[in-house]
Design a protein around this motif. Structure first.
Motif, PDB file in Angstrom:
ATOM      1  N   ALA A   1      30.577  38.654  38.325  1.00  0.00           N
ATOM      2  CA  ALA A   1      31.878  38.346  38.924  1.00  0.00           C
ATOM      3  C   ALA A   1      32.913  38.064  37.853  1.00  0.00           C
ATOM      4  CB  ALA A   1      31.741  37.153  39.869  1.00  0.00           C
ATOM      5  N   ILE A   2      32.553  37.275  36.840  1.00  0.00           N
ATOM      6  CA  ILE A   2      33.499  36.969  35.765  1.00  0.00           C
ATOM      7  C   ILE A   2      33.815  38.217  34.954  1.00  0.00           C
ATOM      8  CG2 ILE A   2      33.810  35.632  33.651  1.00  0.00           C
ATOM      9  CD1 ILE A   2      32.175  33.413  34.902  1.00  0.00           C
ATOM     10  N   SER A   3      32.799  39.031  34.705  1.00  0.00           N
ATOM     11  CA  SER A   3      33.017  40.266  33.953  1.00  0.00           C
ATOM     12  C   SER A   3      33.937  41.221  34.705  1.00  0.00           C
ATOM     13  CB  SER A   3      31.682  40.937  33.658  1.00  0.00           C
ATOM     14  OG  SER A   3      31.860  42.164  32.979  1.00  0.00           O
ATOM     15  N   ASP A   4      33.742  41.344  36.043  1.00  0.00           N
ATOM     16  CA  ASP A   4      34.609  42.224  36.829  1.00  0.00           C
ATOM     17  C   ASP A   4      36.051  41.728  36.863  1.00  0.00           C
ATOM     18  OD1 ASP A   4      32.421  43.762  37.313  1.00  0.00           O
ATOM     19  OD2 ASP A   4      32.095  43.069  39.373  1.00  0.00           O
TER      20      ASP A   4
ATOM     21  N   GLY B   1      37.542  40.662  34.272  1.00  0.00           N
ATOM     22  CA  GLY B   1      38.072  40.838  32.925  1.00  0.00           C
ATOM     23  C   GLY B   1      37.600  39.803  31.932  1.00  0.00           C
ATOM     24  N   GLY B   2      36.712  38.895  32.359  1.00  0.00           N
ATOM     25  CA  GLY B   2      36.217  37.864  31.461  1.00  0.00           C
ATOM     26  C   GLY B   2      37.150  36.665  31.384  1.00  0.00           C
ATOM     27  N   LEU B   3      36.702  35.629  30.660  1.00  0.00           N
ATOM     28  CA  LEU B   3      37.519  34.424  30.482  1.00  0.00           C
ATOM     29  C   LEU B   3      38.716  34.724  29.598  1.00  0.00           C
ATOM     30  CD1 LEU B   3      34.745  31.726  29.845  1.00  0.00           C
ATOM     31  CD2 LEU B   3      35.709  32.478  32.021  1.00  0.00           C
ATOM     32  N   ASN B   4      39.827  34.065  29.887  1.00  0.00           N
ATOM     33  CA  ASN B   4      41.014  34.183  29.039  1.00  0.00           C
ATOM     34  C   ASN B   4      40.733  33.457  27.720  1.00  0.00           C
ATOM     35  OD1 ASN B   4      43.629  33.773  27.827  1.00  0.00           O
ATOM     36  ND2 ASN B   4      44.514  34.299  29.813  1.00  0.00           N
TER      37      ASN B   4
END
Length: 410
Positions: free
Chosen positions: A323-326, A328-331
């Motif tokens: 879910a985090i990867s979809d 775009g990852g963490l800012n």
């Protein structure tokens, strides 16, 4: 000499007071952080939670706000194993789908029977003698999935329809009750009755058209509708295939089977992708298979990620890392990796909150093992310095206007 009007000392003091007020307010808002910073903030200090996470503690910390109880769980290996065990236990206690034994087809009202008496064409249906071929075809393009017989040299496509009272009419014999009987029992009965009028009759009985017993497939399939039950036992896989297969947006794991007013869960994902034959149950007349859409099966990723999204869960398991990867990852600039939260609706007015410390590479591995559920909300908190910069970004334009206004009084 220029004439001074008003009270210049009072003007200077007013400007100094405004600047002092601004500095005090800016200091308070900086310390307050989220009070003026845009966006959401959990308001939970990270150090204690990180310590509890490293210690392997699984007991929640409860917080009650607006009548809703938030239970905070530090995410670790023990908690993930506990959640997986609870999921398996809940699946095991659910009502299992019924399993039936294969049985011989029994004729009912609405079915069409084909009765053939050899060497006695006057006893057969009209048109029997004009048929020339001997091929029986099944119409796969029919919306109901109901087999139909084509013209054949020894098979009459115009059968005898079983009436509402369960009977058919046959020459010399008259009305014969056939409902609830197998075709073999009907053949023996007609042979015995006809033997009084025809010496040693050679008689054959078959079902020309299956119309009385049906199952229904609805939801995310390509051709929803009714499918006729035949003398071949029909299972769930046959019904889905007869409906054209499932759509790409189908929620296979949440399918249901309705029978006699009872709703049974069917995990079609486990059947199609894991080979769980227990889900491929045999069907009865009147069964309804429903395959829901995944449209409402969403997770939400908000906060300090590259692209906050509301995304439909894919077929099969869906982890926190995915879910985090979809999204775009963490800012990398503004996110607080130690405060990644998953909000999940609990029983009643409770919300379970799972916290992940993504600063540790080992915790990122755990995040891939933490499976999300529909309607979960993933929130990535902002770093303290990020909130400070946001406060300053809001304060500076306002402070400039105050300072410039004070200068105008000079």
């Amino acid at each position: 000499m220029r004439k001074v009007t008003g009270n210049p000392v009072g003007t200077v003091k007013r400007g100094e007071a405004l600047r002092t007020l601004f500095l005090s307010w800016a200091l308070l808002t900086t310390l307050g952080g989220c009070a003026v910073a845009p966006g959401s903030y959990m308001g939970v200090d990270a150090p204690g939670e990180i310590t509890a996470q490293q210690a392997g503690e699984t007991q929640p910390t409860e917080l009650v706000r607006d009548g809703i109880t938030f239970r905070l769980y530090p995410l670790n290996g023990a908690l993930i194993a506990q959640l997986a065990a609870m999921t398996e236990q809940s699946a095991g206690t659910s009502l299992p789908p019924p399993r039936l034994r294969s049985s011989t087809y029994r004729v009912r009202s609405g079915d069409s029977l084909r009765v053939i008496v050899w060497d006695r064409p006057e006893l057969n249906n009209p048109g029997f003698s004009s048929l020339t071929t001997s091929i029986v075809s099944v119409g796969p393009a029919a919306n109901t999935g109901q087999p139909t017989a084509a013209a054949a040299g020894n098979l009459d496509p115009l059968g005898r329809v079983v009436q509402a009272d369960g009977s058919i009419y046959f020459p010399y014999v008259g009305k014969v009750m056939v409902a609830g009987e197998t075709v073999e029992a009907i053949r023996r009965d007609l042979t015995a009755r006809l033997d009084k009028y025809v010496k040693n009759p050679q008689l054959d009985v078959s079902v020309a058209s299956y119309r009385s017993q049906k199952i229904y497939v609805s939801g995310a399939v390509k051709a929803p509708g009714a499918i006729a039950l035949t003398d071949t036992p029909e299972a769930v896989a046959d019904a889905i295939s007869g409906a054209g297969g499932y759509d790409q947006d189908a929620d296979l794991a949440s399918a249901t089977l309705e029978r006699d007013g009872h709703l049974y869960p069917l995990d079609l994902y486990a059947f199609f992708y894991k080979g769980d034959l227990a889900q491929n149950v045999l069907l009865e007349d009147g069964d309804i298979i429903h395959v829901p859409e995944r449209r409402l099966k969403k997770v939400f990723v908000l906060g300090e990620v590259a692209k906050p999204v509301s995304q439909i869960m894919p077929v099969g398991p869906f982890s926190l890392s995915e879910a985090i990867s979809d999204a775009g990852g963490l800012n990398q600039v503004s996110a607080n990796a130690s405060q990644v939260y998953v909000f999940r609706q609990g029983p009643g007015r409770t919300v379970d909150v799972f916290q992940l410390n993504a600063n540790s590479p080992g915790m990122l591995v755990l995040a891939d093992q933490f499976l999300l559920r529909p309607r979960d909300l993933v929130f990535v908190d902002a770093a303290q310095v990020t909130r400070f910069y946001r406060v300053v970004a809001q304060v500076v334009p306002f402070a400039s206007s105050i300072f410039l206004g004070a200068q105008a009084f000079k």
